[in-house]
Write a protein that holds these residues in place. Sequence first.
Motif, short mmCIF file in Angstrom:
data_model
loop_
_atom_site.label_atom_id
_atom_site.label_comp_id
_atom_site.label_asym_id
_atom_site.label_seq_id
_atom_site.Cartn_x
_atom_site.Cartn_y
_atom_site.Cartn_z
N GLY A 21 -47.58 29.70 31.64
CA GLY A 21 -49.07 29.33 31.60
C GLY A 21 -49.23 27.81 31.87
N ASP A 22 -49.66 26.79 30.80
CA ASP A 22 -49.84 25.47 30.97
C ASP A 22 -48.76 24.65 31.61
OD1 ASP A 22 -48.27 25.76 28.84
OD2 ASP A 22 -49.76 24.60 27.35
N VAL A 23 -47.69 25.24 31.21
CA VAL A 23 -46.23 24.45 32.02
C VAL A 23 -45.21 25.45 31.95
CG1 VAL A 23 -45.70 23.34 29.61
CG2 VAL A 23 -44.76 22.28 31.84
N ALA A 24 -44.41 25.19 32.86
CA ALA A 24 -43.20 26.28 33.05
C ALA A 24 -42.04 25.68 32.44
CB ALA A 24 -42.77 26.97 34.46
N ARG A 25 -41.35 26.21 31.38
CA ARG A 25 -40.12 25.55 30.66
C ARG A 25 -39.27 26.52 30.32
NH1 ARG A 25 -37.67 21.02 30.93
NH2 ARG A 25 -36.30 20.37 29.07
N GLU A 26 -38.10 26.35 30.32
CA GLU A 26 -36.96 27.00 29.95
C GLU A 26 -35.78 26.38 29.62
OE1 GLU A 26 -34.17 30.77 31.74
OE2 GLU A 26 -36.09 30.13 32.74
N ASP A 164 -52.39 31.90 16.92
CA ASP A 164 -53.17 33.08 16.95
C ASP A 164 -52.43 33.77 17.99
OD1 ASP A 164 -53.58 31.91 19.68
OD2 ASP A 164 -55.61 31.17 19.33
N GLY A 165 -53.10 34.86 18.51
CA GLY A 165 -52.47 35.83 19.46
C GLY A 165 -51.51 36.82 18.70
N ARG A 166 -50.60 37.41 19.63
CA ARG A 166 -49.62 38.62 18.88
C ARG A 166 -48.13 38.16 19.20
NH1 ARG A 166 -51.58 42.98 17.56
NH2 ARG A 166 -49.81 44.17 18.34
N TYR A 167 -47.34 38.57 18.28
CA TYR A 167 -45.99 38.54 18.56
C TYR A 167 -45.54 40.25 19.11
CZ TYR A 167 -44.64 34.20 16.45
OH TYR A 167 -44.74 32.73 16.26
N VAL A 168 -44.58 40.28 19.96
CA VAL A 168 -44.14 41.54 20.30
C VAL A 168 -42.42 41.67 20.02
CG1 VAL A 168 -43.72 43.31 21.71
CG2 VAL A 168 -45.83 42.29 22.00
N PHE A 169 -41.88 42.41 19.20
CA PHE A 169 -40.38 42.24 18.93
C PHE A 169 -39.66 43.38 19.27
CE2 PHE A 169 -42.81 40.20 15.36
CZ PHE A 169 -42.21 39.10 14.91
N ARG A 177 -22.61 44.03 18.75
CA ARG A 177 -23.63 43.12 19.44
C ARG A 177 -24.77 42.89 18.54
NH1 ARG A 177 -23.87 47.83 22.20
NH2 ARG A 177 -25.81 48.79 22.23
N PHE A 178 -25.81 41.95 18.73
CA PHE A 178 -26.91 41.77 18.01
C PHE A 178 -27.79 41.17 19.01
CE2 PHE A 178 -30.23 39.38 15.90
CZ PHE A 178 -30.81 40.56 15.16
N GLY A 179 -29.11 41.77 18.98
CA GLY A 179 -30.22 41.23 20.04
C GLY A 179 -31.43 41.31 19.32
N ALA A 180 -32.35 40.00 19.61
CA ALA A 180 -33.58 40.14 18.94
C ALA A 180 -34.37 39.35 19.98
CB ALA A 180 -33.88 39.34 17.79
N TRP A 181 -35.51 39.90 20.60
CA TRP A 181 -36.51 39.47 21.55
C TRP A 181 -37.72 39.35 21.10
CZ3 TRP A 181 -32.39 42.73 22.34
CH2 TRP A 181 -31.43 42.60 23.19
N VAL A 182 -38.40 38.32 21.27
CA VAL A 182 -39.72 37.98 20.64
C VAL A 182 -40.79 37.68 21.67
CG1 VAL A 182 -41.27 37.16 18.80
CG2 VAL A 182 -38.90 37.67 18.10
N ASP A 183 -41.63 38.03 22.00
CA ASP A 183 -42.68 37.48 22.95
C ASP A 183 -43.76 37.12 22.41
OD1 ASP A 183 -41.08 37.86 25.20
OD2 ASP A 183 -42.11 39.94 25.45
N TRP A 184 -44.39 35.75 22.68
CA TRP A 184 -45.93 35.47 22.05
C TRP A 184 -46.90 35.84 23.05
CZ3 TRP A 184 -49.01 31.04 23.37
CH2 TRP A 184 -50.14 31.04 22.63
N ILE A 185 -47.84 36.59 22.74
CA ILE A 185 -48.82 36.82 23.80
C ILE A 185 -50.15 36.08 23.35
CG2 ILE A 185 -50.29 38.76 24.85
CD1 ILE A 185 -48.09 40.54 23.92
N GLY A 186 -50.71 35.33 24.34
CA GLY A 186 -52.00 34.54 23.81
C GLY A 186 -53.16 35.30 23.80
N ALA A 187 -54.21 34.55 23.44
CA ALA A 187 -55.52 35.24 23.53
C ALA A 187 -56.05 35.91 24.68
CB ALA A 187 -56.45 34.20 22.95
N ASP A 188 -55.37 35.62 25.91
CA ASP A 188 -55.88 36.01 27.14
C ASP A 188 -55.15 37.23 27.46
OD1 ASP A 188 -53.29 34.91 27.60
OD2 ASP A 188 -53.87 33.56 29.16
#
Length: 263
Positions: A21-26, A164-169, A177-188
């Motif tokens: 979005g505003d800046v690509a960062r990893e 604000d926005g939403r999380y998707v787990f 193994r163990f894995g957890a993935w969480v995305d933050w979805i903005g108001a858009d």
Amino acid sequence: MSVDLWDGALIDAEIWHARAGDVAREFRYRTRYVALPVEALEADALPIRPDRAGLWRLRRRDHGARDGSALTGFIRGQLAEAGLADCVTTLVTMPRGLLHGFNPVSFWLARDTAGLRAVLAEVSNTYGESHLYLCRHPDNRVIERSDRLGGDKLFHVSPFLPRDGRYVFRFDTGPGRFGAWVDWIGADGEVRLSTSMAGPARPLTRASLRRAALRHPFQPLRVTGLIHWQAAKLFSRGIRYRAKPPQLDRTRSEAIETERKNV
């Protein structure tokens, strides 16, 4: 031999964050987590024992009700409210280190003989606050590796993201193994931040715990430093700094809505 998280395990996790979005960062870094069967933990039947001294420590008041009370009572109460009182639980967490304790997120895993039924994500920020997100299906059916469960973001974590926005787990609880993935979805409606914590699991023994603690006695301090270093980089690139809002009275919420597979 495949390691079952419900028997206890060390997890060699890679943490990944990717901003869009505003800046690509990893960025990525590695850290060690432990998977602790809660009943065995409370019975002092594991190599790490609650409220005991050591290079790596686990304090009851860092988790659950945060008042030093029994962890079994806390998680049973949380699951009973959702109709899952018969599940057995394992806590996936980063222990306190020699001088410092900070754990951005812990996961309470709940399963029965059929499989994983719920995950309680216990999220903490650097201000000493926390929020619980209970991830499950509305009918409490088994959570598969491909399932994505969404809920509103109600807790301030980063000063560079709005509350604000939403999380998707999404979760993978092994074995091995163990894995957890969480995305933050903005108001858009777009994914603006993707995060993950994933890695192989190995047996939790006194010897393996001792070796890990000796090699990484200050890992919570290192994680805190990395978080602040990445924050400084974002600030230097002109990303808006947001003052922390007062925490909401609601400190527990649910992520129970099935999301699209392409989120």
